[in-house]
Design a protein around this motif. Structure first.
Motif, PDB file in Angstrom:
ATOM      1  N   CYS B 126     -10.677 -36.959  25.603  1.00  0.00           N
ATOM      2  CA  CYS B 126     -11.053 -38.248  25.021  1.00  0.00           C
ATOM      3  C   CYS B 126      -9.957 -39.287  25.246  1.00  0.00           C
ATOM      4  N   PRO B 127     -10.284 -40.394  25.932  1.00  0.00           N
ATOM      5  CA  PRO B 127      -9.249 -41.399  26.216  1.00  0.00           C
ATOM      6  C   PRO B 127      -8.842 -42.170  24.962  1.00  0.00           C
ATOM      7  N   PRO B 221      -4.942 -49.225  26.878  1.00  0.00           N
ATOM      8  CA  PRO B 221      -5.575 -49.578  28.140  1.00  0.00           C
ATOM      9  C   PRO B 221      -6.272 -48.337  28.719  1.00  0.00           C
ATOM     10  N   VAL B 222      -7.550 -48.465  29.007  1.00  0.00           N
ATOM     11  CA  VAL B 222      -8.324 -47.317  29.485  1.00  0.00           C
ATOM     12  C   VAL B 222      -9.037 -47.710  30.774  1.00  0.00           C
ATOM     13  N   THR B 223      -9.102 -46.764  31.695  1.00  0.00           N
ATOM     14  CA  THR B 223      -9.765 -47.022  32.978  1.00  0.00           C
ATOM     15  C   THR B 223     -11.202 -47.476  32.780  1.00  0.00           C
ATOM     16  N   LEU B 227     -15.061 -41.514  32.809  1.00  0.00           N
ATOM     17  CA  LEU B 227     -14.123 -40.405  33.012  1.00  0.00           C
ATOM     18  C   LEU B 227     -14.748 -39.163  33.645  1.00  0.00           C
ATOM     19  N   PRO B 228     -15.983 -38.800  33.263  1.00  0.00           N
ATOM     20  CA  PRO B 228     -16.541 -37.578  33.863  1.00  0.00           C
ATOM     21  C   PRO B 228     -16.575 -37.621  35.388  1.00  0.00           C
ATOM     22  N   TYR B 230     -14.300 -38.497  37.359  1.00  0.00           N
ATOM     23  CA  TYR B 230     -13.028 -38.030  37.939  1.00  0.00           C
ATOM     24  C   TYR B 230     -13.063 -36.517  38.185  1.00  0.00           C
TER      25      TYR B 230
END
Lengths: 404, 283
Positions: B126-127, B221-223, B227-228, B230
């Motif tokens: 979790c980011p 700061p989150v991309t 995420l999945p 990646y």
């Protein structure tokens, strides 16, 4: 009563070192019992900031590549057909089997709901690297168990299973290599999800490939260490001539790894590389001691053939690997303002117990099962023909004479 | 994950306007009540300002963060509500080996305790650092905000939304985005030029409007990539790699064994050839 008596007498006869290992294993078992009684929060130093600690970083993420010797050597001997390394295969399989069994133990201790571990078999989620790894680890532990059954059957003279196992040998070797490729690399995939958490020195899309390549050179190095130790402490013949074949392969793998690693770090990483001096130092030590130094060392023929240098080089590779896995799964994940995690006493005792269990069971298996008596000069490799020879070996001489 | 085709516009979303938040923490209390969460031992100043409790935990699914800052020589407070972001393509759902997390069609990301094996991969993935663990228990599970799934299924709004007097609007994702953009356009001096949650982690169901720059308020700061994707980049290669490695090694060993057999047969033939002339002589 007499059986217990026999066992106690047998254990009394063991070397002091083995007795010490038994104590360590018992302590580890006791500590893991405490984990189930009092819970993860009390017995470990894990918390919401550090959901994964020593047990994942060492007992799983590091122990899996450390047990890679079996599949690496299996492929080298049987697929690449370097048959003279055959005497090293069985000890490697025992090491692998023990390694994976203990990975399962470590994983079950770390799970919050170990009694539901079988859920991975029922509720598939193919998008999860953890699902992939747990399926592979279960499959591969089974493969290793089947491979390990050979010396067991030989010991007790079970001929039918031996025939089946012989027939299965090649499929098992190939399955082992394919399954290992998947889960060794998928352990790297674990950390691809930690996009903004893992430091750029280690985070790059080639992490799975790097994990797989490092598993191969680790497997080779573990075999070198194990064969050297067995020669030193267990009265087995000196195999340094055979190990020279391995030290000749090693620089190629290390070199390829170094190239991919440098390429990935320089061209594929996002974010600053030099902003955290401690992490940079860990990175340099990992690469310098674990890859560059053994690589340079084994480029020299004299070093490749020298018993002491073989051990030294292999030890450096293993050191680098362990550091690398801790860097990825622990140190590199620490954020700048975060408190530092130090494993609790109970966590450490459990991990030490697991390592001791590995050594202890290896020595015991070697003591009671024919894992070293598997030399090329005594075994016929032509696969279907070897059964008759095996049958003959187990029949008493008188029966053979009668038949003749 | 291949969820590009899913339409998130009708998902239920939160618009949290931090410039309107008074820091009353009614949402915190409502959340505890609805989810029947235990109170935590805290001290009055346990974090920055009156921030309390000091961290999210198994007992705290949402919390108001306090930030002190100076404006025109005056001390001011800024508040921001921390909670599960209910991502469009949640990392927790993709990494869970048993699929215990699910993105519902209504929007909330929910968790199935029956399935969970307690591996804590969701917490690593979790980011936003949302899933928390029951560290006090011998057989712990994960706890997190459910987006009050049980309430919205019955047509109610989430507990924190009903409790909030000023700052939270709740509705379709598209409508909330439009509303946020409208506010930013109408009062550009009031808002920082970014909606946090619009693109973070591939888009979420929580949008934040702030006055201060996001990093000053402690937003991570989150991309903007889901995420999945990646991990999927690597995992989708798995079947191919399995077949390639298995096939290559099979072919290689077949070839090497054949070479060995041919060599042995050749040897045999040579031996026979050596013997045959002798037999011929005898005849």
């Amino acid at each position: 009563m007499t059986a217990a008596r026999l066992i106690i007498d047998e254990v009394k006869g063991y070397h002091r070192f083995l007795k010490f290992m038994i104590v360590l294993v018992a302590l580890g078992a006791l500590a893991s019992l405490l984990r189930f009684v009092f819970g993860l929060g009390v017995t470990t130093n894990l918390n919401d900031t550090y959901p994964w600690g020593l047990w994942i970083s060492f007992d799983v993420v590091t122990a899996v590549p450390l047990a890679a010797g079996a599949f690496t050597l299996g492929a080298i001997v049987h697929c690449f057909h370097i048959k003279k390394l055959e005497p090293l295969v069985r000890p490697a399989i025992v090491t692998g089997f023990l390694g994976y069994s203990l990975v399962c133990v470590g994983l079950l201790l770390d799970l919050g709901q170990p009694h539901k571990g079988w859920h991975t078999l029922v509720y598939w989620n193919v998008h999860s690297p953890m699902f992939e790894v747990s399926m592979c680890v279960m499959a591969y532990t089974t493969v290793l168990f089947l491979e390990f059954l050979s010396p067991v059957c030989e010991k007790f003279g079970y001929r039918l299973p031996l025939r089946v196992l012989r027939w299965l040998e090649m499929p098992l070797v190939i399955a082992a290599a394919a399954i290992s490729t998947l889960h060794q690399s998928s352990l790297g995939t674990f950390f691809l999800i930690a996009v903004d958490k893992l430091h750029a020195l280690w985070y790059n899309p080639l992490l799975p490939l790097l994990f797989w390549m490092s598993a191969i050179f680790t497997g080779i190095s573990i075999i070198i260490i194990e064969a050297t130790m067995v020669h030193r402490y267990m009265n087995q013949p000196d195999e340094s001539e055979l190990l020279e074949v391995l030290t000749r392969i090693l620089p190629w793998v290390l070199g390829a790894y170094l190239l991919v690693k440098l390429y990935a770090t320089i061209f594929l990483s996002h974010g600053p590389l030099f902003d955290r001096p401690w992490l940079l130092m860990l990175f340099l030590v990992e690469l310098g001691v674990g890859v560059v130094m053994p690589l340079v060392m084994f480029l020299n023929k004299a070093n490749r053939e020298d018993k002491r240098m073989q051990l030294r080089g292999a030890t450096m590779v293993i050191f680098g690997l362990v550091l690398n896995r801790f860097n990825v799964s622990m140190f590199g994940m620490i954020q700048p303002d975060q408190q530092v995690y130090i494993p609790s006493l109970i966590e450490s005792v459990v991990t030490v117990g697991i390592i001791a269990a590995h050594v202890l069971f290896f020595v015991l298996i070697a003591k009671y099962f024919p894992i070293f008596e598997h030399h090329p000069e005594t075994v016929d490799y032509a696969m279907p023909d070897s059964f008759r020879k095996l049958d003959g070996a187990h029949k008493p001489a008188a029966v053979q004479a009668e038949q003749a | 994950m291949s969820t590009q085709t899913i339409d998130y516009s009708k998902n239920k979303a939160f618009l949290i306007d931090t410039t309107k938040c008074t820091g009353c923490r009614g949402c915190q209390v409502a959340c505890k009540q609805w989810n029947q969460l235990k109170a935590e031992q805290t001290t009055f100043f346990s974090g920055e300002g009156y921030q309390n409790p000091p961290a999210m935990s198994e007992y705290t699914f949402t919390r108001i963060k306090f930030r002190d800052y100076q404006k025109d020589g005056q001390n001011e407070f800024a508040f921001y509500k921390e909670m599960c972001m209910h991502c469009n393509d949640p990392a927790c759902a993709s990494v869970c080996p048993v699929g215990a997390f699910k993105k519902t069609k209504e929007g909330p990301v929910i968790y199935d305790a029956q399935r969970c094996i307690g591996c804590r991969f969701c917490m690593i993935a979790c980011p936003f650092g949302i899933p928390k663990y029951e560290w006090s228990k011998a057989f712990p599970l994960v706890r997190k905000c459910t987006g009050c799934y049980s309430r919205i299924k019955e047509g109610l709004e989430p507990a924190c939304v009903t409790a909030c007097p000023t700052a939270i609007s709740y509705g379709g994702r598209d409508a909330m985005l439009k509303e946020a953009e409208r506010r930013m356009k109408e009062k550009p001096e009031r808002y920082y030029k970014k909606i946090y949650g619009k693109e973070e982690a591939g888009g979420t169901c929580i949008f934040y409007l702030t006055h201060q720059p996001l990093d000053e308020l402690g937003f991570k700061p989150v991309t903007s990539r889901a995420l999945p994707s990646y991990t999927w980049d690597a995992l989708r290669l798995v079947p191919g790699i399995f077949l390639t490695v298995g096939g290559t090694l099979s072919a290689l060993s077949w070839f090497n064994h054949r070479k060995e057999r041919v060599r042995r047969e050749e040897e045999q033939r040579r031996q026979n050839a050596d013997q045959q002339p002798k037999e011929g002589d005898q005849q």
